[in-house]
Design a protein around this motif. Structure first.
Motif, short mmCIF file in Angstrom:
data_model
loop_
_atom_site.label_atom_id
_atom_site.label_comp_id
_atom_site.label_asym_id
_atom_site.label_seq_id
_atom_site.Cartn_x
_atom_site.Cartn_y
_atom_site.Cartn_z
N VAL A 184 0.90 -1.13 0.09
CA VAL A 184 0.00 0.10 0.21
C VAL A 184 0.87 1.32 -0.09
N ARG A 185 0.24 2.38 -0.40
CA ARG A 185 1.08 3.80 -0.57
C ARG A 185 0.55 4.40 0.50
N LEU A 186 1.42 5.37 1.00
CA LEU A 186 0.74 6.13 2.36
C LEU A 186 1.00 7.59 2.00
N PRO A 187 -0.16 8.19 1.60
CA PRO A 187 -0.18 9.43 0.88
C PRO A 187 0.59 10.70 1.98
N ALA A 188 0.17 10.38 3.21
CA ALA A 188 0.67 11.47 4.04
C ALA A 188 2.05 11.25 4.27
N ARG A 189 2.75 10.22 3.92
CA ARG A 189 4.13 10.08 3.81
C ARG A 189 5.03 10.21 2.54
N GLY A 190 4.16 10.85 1.73
CA GLY A 190 4.72 11.11 0.29
C GLY A 190 4.44 10.11 -0.62
N GLY A 191 3.83 9.05 -0.38
CA GLY A 191 3.46 7.87 -1.08
C GLY A 191 4.54 6.85 -0.80
N ALA A 192 4.96 6.67 0.38
CA ALA A 192 5.91 5.79 0.93
C ALA A 192 5.49 4.58 0.62
N VAL A 193 5.86 3.16 0.47
CA VAL A 193 5.32 2.01 0.18
C VAL A 193 5.50 1.21 1.64
N GLN A 194 4.28 0.51 1.87
CA GLN A 194 4.45 -0.46 3.22
C GLN A 194 3.79 -1.82 2.60
N ARG A 195 4.53 -2.79 2.73
CA ARG A 195 4.08 -3.98 2.42
C ARG A 195 3.20 -4.66 3.58
N THR A 196 2.00 -5.15 3.42
CA THR A 196 1.05 -5.36 4.53
C THR A 196 0.62 -6.77 4.42
N GLN A 197 0.16 -7.62 5.39
CA GLN A 197 -0.45 -8.55 5.32
C GLN A 197 -1.99 -8.12 5.28
N TYR A 198 -3.01 -8.90 4.55
CA TYR A 198 -4.32 -8.45 4.67
C TYR A 198 -5.25 -9.51 4.63
N ASP A 199 -6.39 -9.15 5.34
CA ASP A 199 -7.67 -10.31 5.34
C ASP A 199 -8.76 -9.53 4.84
N VAL A 200 -9.72 -9.98 4.28
CA VAL A 200 -10.87 -9.62 3.93
C VAL A 200 -12.10 -10.35 5.09
N VAL A 201 -12.86 -9.06 5.47
CA VAL A 201 -13.73 -9.65 6.59
C VAL A 201 -15.03 -9.29 6.67
N ALA A 202 -16.06 -9.86 6.96
CA ALA A 202 -17.27 -9.42 7.00
C ALA A 202 -17.55 -8.79 8.32
N ASP A 203 -18.73 -8.23 8.52
CA ASP A 203 -19.06 -7.55 9.90
C ASP A 203 -18.97 -8.61 11.07
N GLY A 204 -18.98 -8.08 12.24
CA GLY A 204 -18.71 -9.08 13.39
C GLY A 204 -17.71 -9.77 13.63
N PHE A 205 -16.85 -9.49 12.80
CA PHE A 205 -15.27 -9.96 13.03
C PHE A 205 -14.57 -10.15 14.29
N VAL A 206 -14.66 -8.58 14.91
CA VAL A 206 -14.05 -8.72 16.16
C VAL A 206 -14.57 -9.36 17.20
N GLU A 207 -16.10 -9.61 17.20
CA GLU A 207 -17.04 -10.44 18.24
C GLU A 207 -16.70 -11.79 18.00
N ALA A 208 -16.64 -12.28 16.77
CA ALA A 208 -16.64 -13.67 16.42
C ALA A 208 -15.13 -14.27 16.80
N LEU A 209 -14.16 -13.62 16.36
CA LEU A 209 -12.77 -13.84 16.83
C LEU A 209 -12.20 -13.47 17.83
N GLY A 210 -13.06 -12.75 18.70
CA GLY A 210 -12.54 -12.39 20.10
C GLY A 210 -11.37 -11.43 20.04
N MET A 211 -11.19 -10.75 19.22
CA MET A 211 -10.32 -9.67 18.89
C MET A 211 -10.59 -8.36 19.63
#
Lengths: 810, 245
Positions: free
Chosen positions: A521-548
């Motif tokens: 991803v690029r970070l516009p606030a940091r002049g477009g700096a690049v950051q590699r990130t893990q990601y997940d695609v989630v439905a709602d209720g994610f925090v409750e169901a996984l206990g995060m």
């Protein structure tokens, strides 16, 4: 030499107790190593059943992330395969495959099968021919969706289809679409991977039509294929590696948008895993440690055999003296003793093969992938034989040299051991060594057991207890984003309404399952700096169901619909790295590098361990399913009470009510996934405990043997002491004291050695320091207690010596 | 010799009636079953040994000399008959009590010296004292005294293998008497020594005997036998008073 062996065999037959004890002891140590060899061989050495496996390569890609770190990605893109194949000067052929899960059959008979989506050269590069019919060829991999053909694995064909040869030419349903069976793979061929063992092979171009890969899968920059290559005749691997690296550099330069930081490597591909530490560092570390420690077990058992040899040599000293008097040279005597060792080693190797095979057959219970063929092969048996011979010769030669040194002629007069003092020192040293090695093994085992316990109790940032995971893929039934989203929303609503369900959600990446998705991803606030990130695609209720746990802002919900401003939630590690010292909520990120949309960070979740149970949490981003349609999801159902599996039937009913043909994939609990993630630690802890216990038992027997031998040698001394006024307890104390002096010395040396070894193990430890005093103290105490018992048994006999022996000898 | 004037430890207290023998054997027999019959090692041995006696037991090999010595030393419990040691009826004691009694009152000198190889001369002398529970400070004084009495102070830190046979037997005797046993038993004490050394050892025994130590020795040597005050002879398990032959 044959004559020596014959004489040695005769001598051993006359001392069956000694021969059996020595061979069995050695066999225990060798057996532990045979088990380890079986594991190492199955993973790293056993050639795949393909043509000329030593000419097969795996093509691995690397990435440099925003911080310049190199990451082994492994995956190739669609366009990378022909680019590599064009290098005909180094590669005779290049192929690739992607893994997928497909629904085979319809309705109630639908079941999930592992599939390999292969390029046209796959079977050709591997040199695998179909057992029945034909394999997939270049002609099958044309326009996307144009060639619905399939090759079945032999096991699937024999099991599900009863080995019906007329199946070839008929159609089977995969993800609801008919595919013509064109062939059956040979029974020995089960793909090239340790996991995701294919049951069907299809043209890679069918992936889109089957809904298991996205529309971008066939464009430049996609990364979902695993590369295989066959070396061109006369080309060495290093040349191919250099060519691949150059090619990687060229592609990265030519296509900076999609391939910046990209590189290509080749590694040996003829085995399940390449014996390449840079490729499989963690596996190497675990296997290396276990192999080294198995060798230590062998050293302990071999020391016992050496001790037995020394004891036996003492009783043979008169005979050896007689041989000298008759003209035997030292070399000749050494040869005789070594011949005995060689025979013992041979017998031990045979027993070890049986013990090792039995040990290997227990390994799958620890959770090893079923793909591994752990039956000892000739490579394993050869290694066992070589190790047996080496050990036998080394540990036979040392006592042989020791026994025959000095003047042997003195022995003929009285039969006493002229070199008795130094020999008893050597025997003592061997016991000290055994105790020290046992200490090392047991401390290692103790630290690893504590690691497993700490992992079990570790806060992973979510609550795995009480959650059922059911894999689904709406794509397998042809759902597009709109219909798929509707299906998933209805499913969630129905499941949440079930009794005993406290929360439910859908997401793409099950934590600690070994799967992951990453993007830059690029970070516009940091002049477009690049950051590699893990990601997940989630439905709602994610925090409750996984206990995060939410840390800031809001979590993703119903408002994050398609068309609404794009929203993401990041974890604390992401926020710390992207915007150090600033609040993450409200910050903007550009998804998918430069091409994607900008999204607003609406919330922050506490860090959770998703990729690696012991590693630092990686920067992670959560995208709402409604805005990032992904068909392959996992339904997570948190139950209010009881076993999560209890709701599976109800969940399936709800699913069938929505779409009777949508198959469910893997079903497990998050707890099971987490336990599986502890596999390396559990494997090490279990094997190490077994090795440690074995070494301790052998060392204890060794100590008891040394003390018993000393008692036997000193029977007259015991008698004299008793005649001089010693009580039985005095003699007992003295003998135990002498045994314990060796044990304490061994424990002392072992403590120092264990501290060194534990430091080497520290990468495998979690929640316990390499110098954990409790573990060291406990092991030292346990070892001392066992040593006390081992010394006490022969000491009791010493205390019962008849003092008359002092007079009888007159 | 210096040991005459020693201040050796007081012997363990024995309640010996005036005029009563220190050892008294009545019809002592020892036998083994051999096949269906019985092999007698000792036949109806009756023997009195007074305190201060220096008795020599002679006889051919296999006559039962060492067996008799073992019974007198309370090392062998497998016999029948009556045996009184300083008024104590040994035959009535259980084996453990016999052993314990013997430990306190009997010292042994062996043909092959049986010094403990790994211990120095001084440590060898310390062994019987330690087993009798003598406190360490007292033991040190007694060992120093014994080394002085036997003229082996200069050898106190040597190991047995560094000594000649005669010197080793000297240490063996010093070790046997250091705890002032009531009875000193010696089994062929000069069997491994040349004649000069043998004479010295016998001289030493005579001096100890004159000092009050009761000695019973087993020997084949007539010369050694003459050093004692009395001789009994064993043949085929039967005992006769007087010199062999």
């Amino acid at each position: 030499m044959l004559g020596d062996l014959r004489l040695a065999a005769r001598r051993l037959l006359r001392a069956p107790g000694f021969a059996a004890a020595a061979a069995l002891t050695l066999a225990l140590g060798l057996g532990a190593n045979t088990t380890m060899f079986s594991l190492v061989s199955a993973v790293f050495l056993r050639p795949l059943p393909v043509q000329e496996p030593d000419r097969l390569l795996r093509v691995v890609t690397t990435w440099r992330d925003g911080d310049g770190r190199s990451i082994n990605s492994g995956a190739l893109g669609w366009d990378d395969v022909p680019a590599l194949a064009a290098r005909r000067d180094v590669f005779a052929g290049v192929a690739a495959f992607g893994n997928a899960k497909l629904a085979m059959g319809e309705g109630e008979h639908a079941r999930t099968v592992h599939a390999a989506l292969v390029t046209g050269q796959y079977f050709g590069v591997l040199g695998v021919r179909a057992a029945i019919g034909r394999a997939i060829g270049a002609g099958d991999v044309g326009a996307p969706g144009a060639s619905p053909v399939v090759v079945l694995s032999h096991a699937l064909w024999a099991g599900r289809f009863g080995g019906d040869s007329s199946l070839v030419g008929r159609a089977v349903s995969l993800n609801g679409k008919p595919h013509t069976v064109v062939g059956v793979a040979p029974p020995t061929f089960r793909g090239t991977e340790i996991e995701n063992v294919p049951e069907v092979w299809l043209p890679a171009t069918q992936g889109g039509a089957l809904g298991v890969v996205g529309p971008r899968a066939y464009q430049r920059g996609s990364r979902w294929l695993h590369g295989l290559a066959r070396l061109a005749p006369g080309v060495a691997r290093a040349e191919a590696g250099a060519a691949a690296a150059r090619l990687g550099g060229d592609v990265a330069r030519d296509y900076p948008d999609s391939h910046r930081g990209w590189g290509v490597r080749v590694v040996a591909g003829g085995t399940l895993l390449a014996a390449d530490p840079s490729e499989h560092g963690p596996v190497f570390a675990v296997f290396g440690a276990l192999t080294a420690l198995a060798l230590l077990v062998l050293a302990v058992t071999a020391a016992n055999v050496a001790n037995l040899q020394l004891a036996r040599a003492a009783s043979r000293r008169r005979e050896l003296s007689l041989r000298v008097a008759l003209g035997a040279g030292r070399a000749r005597l050494v040869r005789e003793v070594v011949a005995e060792s060689a025979l013992l080693a041979g017998a031990a190797a045979l027993v070890a093969a049986v013990l090792g095979a039995a040990g290997a057959s227990l390994l799958p219970r620890l959770g090893l992938p079923p793909m591994l063929d752990l039956a000892p092969d000739r490579r394993v048996l050869g290694a066992t034989a070589a190790l047996a011979l080496g050990t036998g010769l080394l540990f036979g030669l040392v006592p042989a040299l020791w026994v025959t040194r000095g003047s042997l002629t003195a022995g003929i007069k009285d039969g006493t051991a002229g070199a008795g003092r130094s020999r008893s020192r050597l025997r003592g040293a061997l016991v000290v060594g055994q105790m020290a090695v046992s200490m090392v093994l047991l401390v290692s085992a103790g630290l690893l057991l504590r690691t497993v316990s700490a992992l079990r109790d570790a806060d992973v940032g979510y609550e795995p207890h009480g959650v059922l995971s059911v894999a689904l893929d709406a794509g397998t039934r042809g759902y597009d984003a709109t219909r798929g989203l509707a299906l998933y929303e209805q499913l969630l609503a129905r499941v949440r309404a079930l009794p005993n369900v406290r929360a439910a959600t859908l997401h793409a990446i099950v934590p600690l399952s070994g799967n992951g998705m990453s993007q830059e991803v690029r970070l516009p606030a940091r002049g477009g700096a690049v950051q590699r990130t893990q990601y997940d695609v989630v439905a709602d209720g994610f925090v409750e169901a996984l206990g995060m746990r939410a840390a800031d802002g809001r979590m993703l919900g119903a408002q994050d619909r398609p068309g609404a401003p794009r929203a993401v939630v990041v974890n604390e590690a992401f926020a710390r790295r992207a915007w150090p010292g600033q609040r993450a909520v409200g910050q903007r990120v550009r998804l998918e590098g430069e091409r994607g949309d900008e999204a607003t960070v609406v919330g922050v979740v506490r860090d959770a361990r998703v990729g690696d149970i012991t590693g630092r949490p990686e920067p992670t981003m959560l995208l709402p399913l409604a805005q990032e349609w992904t068909s392959g999801m996992t339904l997570e159902v948190r139950v209010a009470a009881g076993a999560p599996h209890a709701v599976l039937g109800a969940v399936r009913r709800e699913l069938r009510a929505l779409d009777p043909d949508l198959p469910t994939g893997e079903v497990r609990t998050l707890e099971e996934v987490r336990t599986q993630a502890m596999f390396p630690a559990r494997l090490m802890a279990t094997l190490m405990t077994a090795f440690g216990a074995l070494a301790l038992a052998v060392a204890a027997v060794g100590l008891a043997g040394v003390v018993a031998f000393a008692v036997a040698q000193r029977t007259r001394e015991m008698g004299v002491r008793l005649a001089l006024g010693a009580a039985g307890a005095d003699v007992e104390r003295m003998v135990v004291g002498e045994g314990m002096r060796l044990a304490v010395l061994g424990v002392g040396v072992g403590l120092a050695a264990a501290a060194g070894v534990a430091r080497l193990l520290s990468a495998q430890l979690y929640g316990v320091g390499a110098g954990d005093p409790a573990t060291y103290l406990l092991v030292a105490a346990a070892l001392s207690a066992v040593a006390l018992l081992a010394a006490w048994l022969p000491a009791r006999r010493a205390s019962r010596v008849d003092p008359l022996v002092a007079l009888r000898a007159e | 010799m210096p040991f005459f004037t020693s201040s050796a430890p007081a012997p363990a207290a024995l309640d010996l009636a005036p005029g009563a023998p220190l050892l008294s054997l009545r019809d002592v027999e020892k036998s083994y079953p051999v096949g269906g019959s019985t092999h007698y090692v000792l036949r109806r041995i009756s023997l009195d040994v007074k305190a201060g006696d220096f008795l020599t037991i002679m006889g051919p090999s296999g006559a039962g000399k060492s067996t008799l010595l073992a019974i007198l030393g309370l090392l062998d419990h497998d016999w029948r008959g009556g045996f009184t040691f300083a008024g104590q009826p040994i035959h009535a004691l259980p084996p453990k009590a016999r052993t314990s009694f013997g430990r306190r009152h009997v010292g042994f000198v062996f043909q092959q010296y049986h010094l403990l190889d790994d211990l120095t001369v001084a440590e060898n002398l310390d062994v019987p004292l330690e087993y009798r529970g003598v406190p360490k400070s007292e033991r040190q004084a007694l060992v120093a005294d014994a080394l002085d009495r036997f003229g082996i102070v200069g050898k106190k830190d040597l190991f047995p293998r560094q000594l000649s046979g005669g010197q080793q037997q000297l240490v063996g005797i010093a070790r046997a008497v250091i705890a002032r046993p009531a009875l000193l038993l010696a089994d062929e004490p000069t069997g491994n020594l040349h004649s000069g050394q043998a004479r010295e050892i016998m001289g030493l025994f005579q001096e100890l005997n004159r000092q009050g130590t009761t000695i019973v020795q087993v020997t084949h040597s007539e010369e050694n036998a003459r050093a004692g005050s009395r001789i009994v002879t064993l043949k085929d398990g039967w005992m006769t008073e007087g010199a062999e032959g």
